[in-house]
Design an enzyme around this catalytic site. Sequence first.
Site, short mmCIF file in Angstrom:
data_model
loop_
_atom_site.label_atom_id
_atom_site.label_comp_id
_atom_site.label_asym_id
_atom_site.label_seq_id
_atom_site.Cartn_x
_atom_site.Cartn_y
_atom_site.Cartn_z
N PRO A 118 0.84 -1.20 0.00
CG PRO A 118 0.17 -0.85 2.21
CD PRO A 118 0.90 -1.82 1.31
CD GLU A 119 1.33 4.09 -3.41
OE1 GLU A 119 2.25 4.87 -3.15
OE2 GLU A 119 1.39 3.25 -4.32
CE LYS B 229 4.67 1.90 1.24
NZ LYS B 229 5.13 1.17 0.05
CG ASN C 111 4.26 0.33 -8.77
OD1 ASN C 111 5.41 0.71 -9.01
ND2 ASN C 111 3.51 -0.28 -9.67
NE ARG D 103 6.13 -3.20 -5.62
CZ ARG D 103 6.82 -4.10 -4.94
NH1 ARG D 103 7.38 -5.10 -5.59
NH2 ARG D 103 6.95 -4.00 -3.64
#
Length: 299
Positions: free
Chosen positions: A24-25, A73, A189, A274
């Site tokens: 996750p961001e 995170k 990403n 990614r």
Amino acid sequence: MTCGAATRVPSAARTDGGYGQVMPEGDTVYLAGRRLRTALSGQRLVRGELRHPRLVGHDLAGRTVLDVASVGKHLFTRFDDGRSLHSHFRMDGSWHLYRPGMNWQRPAHEARAVLATTDRVAVGFALHDMELLPTTDEDRLVGHLGPDLLDPDWGAEHAAEARRRFILRADHEVGLVLLEQRVMAGVGNLYKTEVCFLLGVSPWTPVRDLPDPDEVIALSRRLLLRNAERPEQSTTGELGRGRQHWVFERGGQRCRRCGTRIRTAEQGDGVYARLAYWCPQCQPGPAPPPSRPTARRAP
Ligand SMILES: [Zn+2]
């Protein structure tokens, strides 16, 4: 319906599913922490079940939640007995907030933590790296991280430290360095992709070729901050569906600025791979190495 709680599943986790390990961001975790803090801080738990295999048997009922804090995170729920519950969302984790008696939106077997007060039930689903540890030991889990881009106390020292760590990777590809939580914490990403677009460089550009490292850090922080208080993650300033991103998840579509088809290719090795998205016209610079065939070729 969850109470507008930390229900956001990172869009990358939905659509990049199976493509390496998608994180996750930082703003997703930040928002979850803020909502949990509002719901639980200062409240005594009437139910405190931990269902992670490593923590079964621990009962947090009776404990008072002092605070909920996100670091990059990572999420820490701090209790009045001097301990913290650590959790990480990884690909699929999320915290939901419910009123007592409401149906959960994810299967009960995915629940890893149930923390309930008299009027709120916080359920952590599919959480990873769960650990109960002394609050004073939190650094053991996050001390290696670079400055947290969403740290409320962010200042010149944080920016300077992020810059120091960033330019140490002079020979590394910017698209990989942006994801390194040891350099600065919070970029996943989505923001990596959009930062590269807004900088006008291909994700394979070496850090040493970037004209202004400070701008890379400042831009990353601006984009995360812009979305930290809302579930949407827009980098274009638009919130409409399909208009929120410049190039992220738009492989094969036309660039919003120049009309060129957006390309996609794998970047990084193994579990760190990614999917990169970029506009070859707006983002000049090194192309992916030939050994990395373009993924999801346009038909
Ligand atoms: Zn373009």
